[in-house]
Design a protein around this motif. Structure first.
Motif, short mmCIF file in Angstrom:
data_model
loop_
_atom_site.label_atom_id
_atom_site.label_comp_id
_atom_site.label_asym_id
_atom_site.label_seq_id
_atom_site.Cartn_x
_atom_site.Cartn_y
_atom_site.Cartn_z
N GLY A 209 4.39 -73.01 9.73
CA GLY A 209 3.77 -73.33 11.00
C GLY A 209 3.25 -74.75 11.07
N VAL A 210 3.42 -75.53 10.00
CA VAL A 210 3.00 -76.93 9.97
C VAL A 210 4.25 -77.79 10.14
N ALA A 211 4.40 -78.41 11.31
CA ALA A 211 5.58 -79.22 11.66
C ALA A 211 6.87 -78.41 11.54
N GLN A 212 6.78 -77.12 11.73
CA GLN A 212 7.93 -76.22 11.70
C GLN A 212 7.51 -74.89 12.30
N PRO A 213 8.47 -74.01 12.64
CA PRO A 213 8.09 -72.69 13.17
C PRO A 213 7.27 -71.90 12.16
N LYS A 214 6.49 -70.95 12.68
CA LYS A 214 5.72 -70.06 11.81
C LYS A 214 6.49 -68.75 11.68
N GLY A 215 6.95 -68.45 10.47
CA GLY A 215 7.71 -67.23 10.25
C GLY A 215 6.84 -65.99 10.33
N TYR A 216 7.46 -64.86 10.66
CA TYR A 216 6.67 -63.63 10.85
C TYR A 216 6.06 -63.13 9.55
N LEU A 217 6.62 -63.49 8.38
CA LEU A 217 6.01 -63.09 7.12
C LEU A 217 4.82 -63.98 6.75
N SER A 218 4.60 -65.06 7.49
CA SER A 218 3.45 -65.93 7.22
C SER A 218 2.19 -65.47 7.94
N TYR A 219 2.31 -64.46 8.80
CA TYR A 219 1.14 -63.92 9.49
C TYR A 219 0.41 -62.92 8.58
N PRO A 220 -0.90 -62.77 8.78
CA PRO A 220 -1.62 -61.78 7.97
C PRO A 220 -1.10 -60.37 8.24
N ALA A 221 -1.14 -59.53 7.23
CA ALA A 221 -0.65 -58.16 7.34
C ALA A 221 -1.68 -57.21 6.77
N THR A 222 -1.80 -56.05 7.37
CA THR A 222 -2.76 -55.04 6.95
C THR A 222 -2.15 -53.66 7.17
N ALA A 223 -2.76 -52.66 6.53
CA ALA A 223 -2.28 -51.29 6.70
C ALA A 223 -2.85 -50.63 7.95
N ALA A 224 -3.74 -51.30 8.68
CA ALA A 224 -4.33 -50.73 9.88
C ALA A 224 -3.29 -50.56 10.98
N ASP A 225 -3.47 -49.49 11.79
CA ASP A 225 -2.49 -49.21 12.83
C ASP A 225 -2.76 -50.04 14.08
N ASP A 226 -1.99 -49.77 15.14
CA ASP A 226 -2.07 -50.60 16.34
C ASP A 226 -3.40 -50.48 17.07
N THR A 227 -4.10 -49.39 16.93
CA THR A 227 -5.34 -49.20 17.68
C THR A 227 -6.50 -50.00 17.10
N THR A 228 -6.46 -50.33 15.82
CA THR A 228 -7.59 -51.03 15.19
C THR A 228 -7.24 -52.40 14.66
N ARG A 229 -5.97 -52.75 14.61
CA ARG A 229 -5.55 -54.01 14.01
C ARG A 229 -5.76 -55.17 14.98
N PRO A 230 -6.28 -56.31 14.53
CA PRO A 230 -6.47 -57.44 15.44
C PRO A 230 -5.14 -58.05 15.86
N PHE A 231 -5.21 -58.83 16.94
CA PHE A 231 -4.02 -59.47 17.48
C PHE A 231 -3.46 -60.47 16.46
N ALA A 232 -2.13 -60.62 16.45
CA ALA A 232 -1.42 -61.54 15.56
C ALA A 232 -1.55 -61.14 14.09
N THR A 233 -1.77 -59.86 13.83
CA THR A 233 -1.77 -59.32 12.47
C THR A 233 -0.75 -58.19 12.42
N LEU A 234 0.19 -58.28 11.49
CA LEU A 234 1.25 -57.28 11.40
C LEU A 234 0.79 -56.08 10.56
N GLN A 235 1.41 -54.95 10.83
CA GLN A 235 1.13 -53.73 10.06
C GLN A 235 2.19 -53.53 9.00
N TYR A 236 1.76 -53.15 7.79
CA TYR A 236 2.71 -52.81 6.74
C TYR A 236 2.46 -51.39 6.27
N LEU A 237 3.48 -50.78 5.74
CA LEU A 237 3.41 -49.47 5.10
C LEU A 237 3.72 -49.65 3.63
N PRO A 238 2.86 -49.20 2.72
CA PRO A 238 3.16 -49.34 1.29
C PRO A 238 4.17 -48.29 0.84
#
Length: 382
Positions: A209-238
């Protein structure tokens, strides 16, 4: 006695016809007839270059760009081909003609896999901003004559995809450019598109994201679902195991990944993984012994995993401890690519003599615009 014989040879067989008719046709008509025959003869003997004989129209801008600028470094002679740099107002270049730019775009879509599944927006300025409504518009029920209280106001978030200048710098010798048999357009389009696609395919996945596009794997990720997860944070399943699938029924976690994505986003959803991960997934079977991978039956129908297409993206990480090696989602809704609609090109015959360098560049950006539309599988215990 000496005899002198005189021979006369006509320079053109057509001239003989005028001798026969000169006595019966007035001189002005002979002149007009000779002019018409000369024009017809010229059309029949020279190469068919005009649209009148070939049925096609030559593009003077493209011919000037290729023959004058690419091969000889001369001014292309078409003011509309000039384009100015965004960052440096005094730095000029030549915009690539539409024919070559179309080849570059088509090749980028073929080689850069994320470009083919994400949303692409053509922009005309240095930056692009998009408003996202978080949570949508609230609604309510009421009786026929009941009061209608005010509903909640949606929250808006501004997304600005980071942009950078993507460039390639191929070289060719002047002898190659002078050779009429060397197809400089095809070579240049191939070199530029291959390098652009290689860089893009990495940036859209893991770009900083610095002088180039920001890839989707560079965003923060958490196990929280859509109802509690903040915006611009992806959900992962272990997967339940660090650096591996579960020992028994490993395909179950991939099924869970599919259903973690809400139904509106499953229409048009795809799997994204690299070839190494895909090789392991293709060997998995369900409880009935059937492979969860279904090969393609025709060129138009892609191979599917649990009924969804699979995109082979080499920029995705290999399976390792805590790696996010499999993505599943609707990338049309989840990831946005922004780009300038032309590719700038500068010709440099001085920096690397005897080679001529072609500096091609275009501005490209990328960002996640809907973190609910993309889910990740994390190879971790929790």
């Amino acid at each position: 006695m000496t005899f002198t014989t005189s021979y006369e040879t006509k320079a053109d067989p057509l001239d003989a016809s005028f001798t026969a008719v000169a006595a019966v046709v007035p001189d002005p008509e002979i002149a007009a007839l000779r002019s018409d025959i000369d024009k017809l003869s010229a059309r029949l003997t020279r190469p068919a270059l005009s649209s009148a004989l070939t049925g096609t129209k030559a593009d003077p801008a493209r011919a000037a760009f290729t023959d004058r600028y690419l091969r000889k470094g001369l001014d292309a002679g078409a003011p509309e081909l000039k384009s100015l740099s965004i960052g440096v107002p005094g730095d000029g270049g030549v915009a690539v003609p539409n024919e070559i730019d179309t080849v570059i775009d088509d090749t980028l879509k073929t080689i850069s896999p994320i470009r083919g599944i994400a949303s692409v927006v053509q922009v005309g300025s240095a930056n692009y901003r998009k408003l996202i409504a978080v949570g949508g518009v609230a609604s309510g029920w009421a009786g026929e004559v009941a009061a209608r209280p005010s509903t909640g106001t949606p929250n808006f978030v501004e997304v600005v995809p980071p942009m950078g200048e993507l460039y390639a710098n191929p070289s060719a010798s002047q002898a190659m450019l002078d050779d009429a048999m060397f197809d400089v357009e095809t070579w240049l389009a191939s070199e530029i598109s291959t390098e652009f696609a290689r860089a893009e395919s990495v940036a859209f996945v893991t770009g900083s994201g610095v002088a180039q596009p920001k890839g989707y794997l560079s965003y923060p990720a958490t196990a929280a679902d859509d109802t509690t997860r903040p915006f611009a944070t992806l959900q992962y399943l272990p997967t339940g195991v660090a650096g591996n699938f579960a020992a028994t029924n490993p395909q179950d976690r991939i099924i869970d990944l599919v259903h973690a994505l809400r139904p509106p986003y499953r229409q048009g959803a795809v799997f994204v993984m690299n070839s190494t991960t895909l090789a392991r997934v293709r060997k998995m079977k369900d409880n009935t012994g059937a492979f969860i991978w279904q090969p393609s039956l025709s060129a138009e129908q892609p191979a599917t995993l649990l009924g969804y297409p699979v995109i082979d993206a080499e920029a995705m990480p290999d399976i390792a401890a805590d790696s996010l090696s499999i993505a599943f989602g609707n990338f049309k809704a989840g990831y946005l690519i922004t780009e300038r609609n032309t590719t700038g090109l500068l010709r440099d015959p001085y920096s690397n003599k005897p080679y001529v360098q072609f500096y091609a560049s275009r501005r490209v950006g990328g960002a996640v615009i809907n973190s609910e539309a993309i889910k990740l599988l994390k190879f971790a215990a929790a």
